[in-house]
Design a protein around this motif. Structure first.
Motif, PDB file in Angstrom:
ATOM      1  N   LEU A 168      -2.472   5.226  -5.232  1.00 31.71           N
ATOM      2  CA  LEU A 168      -2.036   6.372  -5.530  1.00 31.71           C
ATOM      3  C   LEU A 168      -2.921   6.947  -6.840  1.00 31.71           C
ATOM      4  O   LEU A 168      -3.624   6.075  -7.600  1.00 31.71           O
ATOM      5  N   ASP A 169      -3.077   8.230  -6.876  1.00 32.24           N
ATOM      6  CA  ASP A 169      -3.837   8.763  -8.156  1.00 32.24           C
ATOM      7  C   ASP A 169      -3.355   8.353  -9.635  1.00 32.24           C
ATOM      8  O   ASP A 169      -4.144   8.401 -10.376  1.00 32.24           O
ATOM      9  N   GLU A 170      -2.165   7.802  -9.486  1.00 34.24           N
ATOM     10  CA  GLU A 170      -1.616   7.243 -10.868  1.00 34.24           C
ATOM     11  C   GLU A 170      -2.237   5.983 -11.194  1.00 34.24           C
ATOM     12  O   GLU A 170      -1.765   5.277 -11.910  1.00 34.24           O
ATOM     13  N   GLY A 171      -2.908   5.173 -10.003  1.00 28.05           N
ATOM     14  CA  GLY A 171      -3.426   3.898 -10.382  1.00 28.05           C
ATOM     15  C   GLY A 171      -2.787   2.763  -9.913  1.00 28.05           C
ATOM     16  O   GLY A 171      -3.454   1.656  -9.568  1.00 28.05           O
ATOM     17  N   VAL A 172      -1.599   2.873  -9.320  1.00 30.18           N
ATOM     18  CA  VAL A 172      -0.932   1.620  -8.588  1.00 30.18           C
ATOM     19  C   VAL A 172      -0.993   1.879  -7.129  1.00 30.18           C
ATOM     20  O   VAL A 172      -1.290   2.947  -6.760  1.00 30.18           O
ATOM     21  N   ARG A 173      -0.607   0.798  -6.194  1.00 29.80           N
ATOM     22  CA  ARG A 173      -0.856   0.750  -4.970  1.00 29.80           C
ATOM     23  C   ARG A 173       0.615   0.888  -4.293  1.00 29.80           C
ATOM     24  O   ARG A 173       1.535   0.315  -4.934  1.00 29.80           O
ATOM     25  N   ILE A 174       0.889   1.359  -3.167  1.00 29.72           N
ATOM     26  CA  ILE A 174       2.018   1.139  -2.219  1.00 29.72           C
ATOM     27  C   ILE A 174       1.293   0.685  -0.949  1.00 29.72           C
ATOM     28  O   ILE A 174       0.563   0.900  -0.462  1.00 29.72           O
ATOM     29  N   GLN A 175       2.403  -0.108  -0.242  1.00 30.84           N
ATOM     30  CA  GLN A 175       1.981  -0.566   1.027  1.00 30.84           C
ATOM     31  C   GLN A 175       3.180  -0.229   1.961  1.00 30.84           C
ATOM     32  O   GLN A 175       4.517  -0.180   1.959  1.00 30.84           O
ATOM     33  N   THR A 176       2.630   0.781   2.984  1.00 34.09           N
ATOM     34  CA  THR A 176       3.866   1.219   3.789  1.00 34.09           C
ATOM     35  C   THR A 176       2.996   1.660   5.185  1.00 34.09           C
ATOM     36  O   THR A 176       1.758   1.532   5.609  1.00 34.09           O
ATOM     37  N   GLN A 177       3.956   2.159   6.243  1.00 40.49           N
ATOM     38  CA  GLN A 177       3.504   2.568   7.443  1.00 40.49           C
ATOM     39  C   GLN A 177       2.623   3.922   7.195  1.00 40.49           C
ATOM     40  O   GLN A 177       3.128   4.777   6.590  1.00 40.49           O
ATOM     41  N   LEU A 178       1.458   3.835   8.058  1.00 40.08           N
ATOM     42  CA  LEU A 178       0.833   5.214   8.233  1.00 40.08           C
ATOM     43  C   LEU A 178       1.337   5.801   9.317  1.00 40.08           C
ATOM     44  O   LEU A 178       1.106   5.227  10.548  1.00 40.08           O
ATOM     45  N   LEU A 179       2.044   7.228   9.070  1.00 45.59           N
ATOM     46  CA  LEU A 179       2.335   7.651  10.167  1.00 45.59           C
ATOM     47  C   LEU A 179       1.541   8.827  10.963  1.00 45.59           C
ATOM     48  O   LEU A 179       0.485   8.972  10.051  1.00 45.59           O
ATOM     49  N   GLY A 180       1.843   9.514  12.008  1.00 45.78           N
ATOM     50  CA  GLY A 180       0.933  10.586  12.589  1.00 45.78           C
ATOM     51  C   GLY A 180      -0.150  10.372  13.249  1.00 45.78           C
ATOM     52  O   GLY A 180      -0.927  10.907  13.736  1.00 45.78           O
ATOM     53  N   GLY A 181      -0.024   9.112  13.981  1.00 43.74           N
ATOM     54  CA  GLY A 181      -0.731   8.941  15.106  1.00 43.74           C
ATOM     55  C   GLY A 181      -2.157   8.416  14.704  1.00 43.74           C
ATOM     56  O   GLY A 181      -3.196   8.672  15.526  1.00 43.74           O
ATOM     57  N   ALA A 182      -2.807   8.232  13.227  1.00 41.50           N
ATOM     58  CA  ALA A 182      -3.999   7.978  13.154  1.00 41.50           C
ATOM     59  C   ALA A 182      -4.457   6.683  14.037  1.00 41.50           C
ATOM     60  O   ALA A 182      -3.899   5.742  14.298  1.00 41.50           O
ATOM     61  N   LYS A 183      -5.883   6.872  14.200  1.00 40.95           N
ATOM     62  CA  LYS A 183      -6.485   5.651  14.943  1.00 40.95           C
ATOM     63  C   LYS A 183      -7.099   4.635  14.056  1.00 40.95           C
ATOM     64  O   LYS A 183      -7.627   5.257  13.129  1.00 40.95           O
ATOM     65  N   VAL A 184      -6.815   3.448  14.495  1.00 45.61           N
ATOM     66  CA  VAL A 184      -7.477   2.502  13.262  1.00 45.61           C
ATOM     67  C   VAL A 184      -8.936   2.709  13.042  1.00 45.61           C
ATOM     68  O   VAL A 184      -9.645   2.373  11.878  1.00 45.61           O
ATOM     69  N   GLY A 185      -9.461   2.818  14.226  1.00 41.18           N
ATOM     70  CA  GLY A 185     -11.408   3.082  14.026  1.00 41.18           C
ATOM     71  C   GLY A 185     -11.581   4.079  13.306  1.00 41.18           C
ATOM     72  O   GLY A 185     -12.776   4.238  12.991  1.00 41.18           O
ATOM     73  N   ASP A 186     -10.939   5.063  12.901  1.00 36.50           N
ATOM     74  CA  ASP A 186     -11.073   6.402  11.992  1.00 36.50           C
ATOM     75  C   ASP A 186     -11.133   6.056  10.727  1.00 36.50           C
ATOM     76  O   ASP A 186     -11.287   6.895   9.724  1.00 36.50           O
ATOM     77  N   LEU A 187     -10.279   5.014  10.248  1.00 32.53           N
ATOM     78  CA  LEU A 187      -9.920   4.928   8.694  1.00 32.53           C
ATOM     79  C   LEU A 187     -11.171   4.233   7.900  1.00 32.53           C
ATOM     80  O   LEU A 187     -11.686   3.274   8.614  1.00 32.53           O
ATOM     81  N   ARG A 188     -11.330   4.564   6.718  1.00 37.55           N
ATOM     82  CA  ARG A 188     -12.464   4.015   5.809  1.00 37.55           C
ATOM     83  C   ARG A 188     -11.508   3.890   4.792  1.00 37.55           C
ATOM     84  O   ARG A 188     -10.714   4.662   4.232  1.00 37.55           O
TER      85      ARG A 188
END
Lengths: 384, 137
Positions: B92-112
């Motif tokens: 997050l922009d505040e510097g901490v991280r969250i782990q959760t599901q990525l919604l919206g039908g993103a394709k794993v090959g498009d992630l960077r």
């Protein structure tokens, strides 16, 4: 401080049960069977054992004492670090022996990892995974495969590590298991088999993941004074543990790719007084193929990011520059939480490795890795 | 409403305000009242200055993808119908991280690493709102 535990203790006895998928024995039964073998192997009578460190999950020390009929135990403890526990227990044992508290410490692990609750169910109940359970289980993250896959995905993105390199680790472990009479996975495995196996949690496929097994393993750590008169002592030159920053969660770690092992390794190599080129054989905790790559880096055999290329070309196979997991590891021998790695290092340094023996092995190392990033390391030497 | 089959959070004294915030539609982060360091997951002490005084600040809900995995194996029966799903670790922009599901039908090959991400809140049950993420359009 650096040499406090150097050469003070040795492993004098080892014992293991048959490793299997399915058993009619209880966990305490597996522990006691492995323990009595290790005690006899060390040339001891049960009641000479005066310290015990059972694994952090499963039957407790009192049950081991009752079962073996021990009447003069002066020290008992656990080292609760998941798969890093067995090697961390060696440090604990060496410390209490060096301090004069004990003469012979039994380190033992027995589990029904296949026959009882499987890993996902177990983790949700463990206190060290409390924050995972609260924040990550509700959105679908449960199992080690899911929690560790993001670590290696980032490694792939930053350094170009690839599935062919994961496959090389899996194939090397399988080849070694095929030489071992007490290994579960004995059929040949190819790179193609690895790539065709079903996806578990990307990038980890079935053959990137360790087994779930039933079995027991035990070792006896003794004072060097006693050890020198035993049949085949293996001296502990250096031993230690390390914890990542923010050990209770992976996600909040400043650098997700830095394991506790990276802190332990320089201390243990210094304590042992050996260089990386002196290591003839390495038993590396292999819960997933990618962890072997990450641990090789954190041990200092190469720079961070170079672990993928390091495992190529047969370097970690028998006959290679750094034979790794000569027993087949958690991936192909059995998942005895790394106690089987300690057993195997002693077997190698005794020159009792059978078809998987590294010729003339003199010095070797064994790592532990567990609870999301805790690390442990021991460097041992064949007694001259 | 059909029975909810997934596990739900069991808040602690330290984390209760985080979950209460979600119910009000706000992603709250624990913030040290002495040195201002933001921390997550919630805990009693600031690891930078050891202060036990804290307050809760609303996050922007924006961040960047740090890493991810796509889960194919049914580790829990409650998630069987959603396989495969992507689990994103988001800084997050505040510097901490969250782990959760990525919604919206993103394709794993498009992630960077560094892909822009935003938080979306979703009501799981009458009692619970959970944070998820999606790619910034």
């Amino acid at each position: 401080m650096a040499n406090t535990l150097n050469g003070k203790t040795a492993i004098t006895g080892i014992g293991e049960t048959k490793y299997s998928r399915g058993t009619d024995k209880s966990s305490i039964g597996l522990m006691l069977e492995a323990s009595i073998k290790a005690i006899h192997d060390a040339g001891l009578k049960p009641n000479q054992v005066d310290g015990i460190i059972p694994y952090c999950l499963g039957p407790v020390g009192e049950e081991v004492m009752t079962g073996l009929g021990l009447t003069d135990v002066r020290f008992s403890a656990q080292t609760p670090m998941g798969g890093a526990s067995p090697v961390a227990a060696l440090q604990c044992a060496a410390a209490v022996i060096a301090a004069g508290v004990c003469n012979h410490v039994l380190v033992v692990l027995g589990r029904r990892g296949y026959s009882d609750a499987r890993v996902t169910t177990r983790l949700a109940a463990m206190p060290q995974f409390r924050q995972i359970a609260e924040f990550e289980n509700p959105v679908g993250a449960f199992a080690p495969a899911q929690l560790y896959a993001p670590m290696i995905r980032r490694h792939m993105e930053l350094y170009g590590t690839n599935p062919d390199q994961f496959a090389e680790v899996a194939v090397a472990m399988r080849n070694h298991a095929m030489l071992n009479d007490n290994a579960i996975m004995k059929s040949p495995l190819t790179v193609e088999d690895h790539h065709n196996s079903r996806m578990i949690s990307d990038p980890y496929r079935l053959f990137d993941c360790c087994l779930e097994s039933d079995g027991g393993t035990a070792v006896i750590v003794s004072s060097s004074e006693y050890a020198k008169d035993t049949r085949a002592p293996v001296t502990i030159l250096g031993v230690g543990e390390g914890h990542p920053d923010s050990p209770s969660t992976i996600t909040q770690r400043p650098d997700m790719l830095e394991l506790g092992l990276s802190k332990a390794a320089p201390r243990v190599f210094e304590m042992a007084g050996v260089k990386h080129k002196d290591i003839d054989v390495a038993e590396i905790y292999d819960c997933f193929t990618g962890m072997v790559i990450a641990e090789i880096e954190d041990l200092g055999f190469c720079e961070k990011g170079e672990g993928g290329p390091f495992v190529e070309g047969g370097r970690i196979r028998l006959g290679g520059e750094l034979p790794v997991n000569t027993h087949g590891g958690l991936l192909s021998q059995a998942h005895i939480a790394g106690m089987n790695h300690v057993y195997e290092l002693v077997r190698q340094l005794r020159h009792e490795g059978g078809a998987a023996q590294v010729p003339n092995a003199q010095i070797g190392l064994v790592t532990g890795y567990g609870d999301l990033g805790d690390g442990s390391l021991a460097i041992m030497q064949r007694a001259s | 409403m059909s029975e909810y089959l997934k596990p739900l959070p069991e808040p602690s004294i330290d984390s209760q305000p985080f979950w209460d915030g979600l119910k009000e539609g706000r992603l709250l982060l624990q913030t040290c009242s002495d040195c201002g360091t933001v921390r997550h997951y919630p805990r009693p002490m600031c690891e930078k200055c050891q202060s036990m005084e804290c307050h809760w600040t609303e996050a922007t809900g924006r961040g960047q993808l740090y890493t991810w995995t796509e889960t194919h194996h049914p580790f829990h029966f409650g998630f069987k119908g959603e396989l495969p799903y992507i689990l994103a670790t988001v800084e997050l922009d505040e510097g901490v991280r969250i782990q959760t599901q990525l919604l919206g039908g993103a394709k794993v090959g498009d992630l960077r690493v560094g892909t822009p991400i935003e938080v979306v809140l979703d009501r799981a049950t009458d009692e619970w709102v959970l944070p998820y993420v999606r790619l910034v359009k």
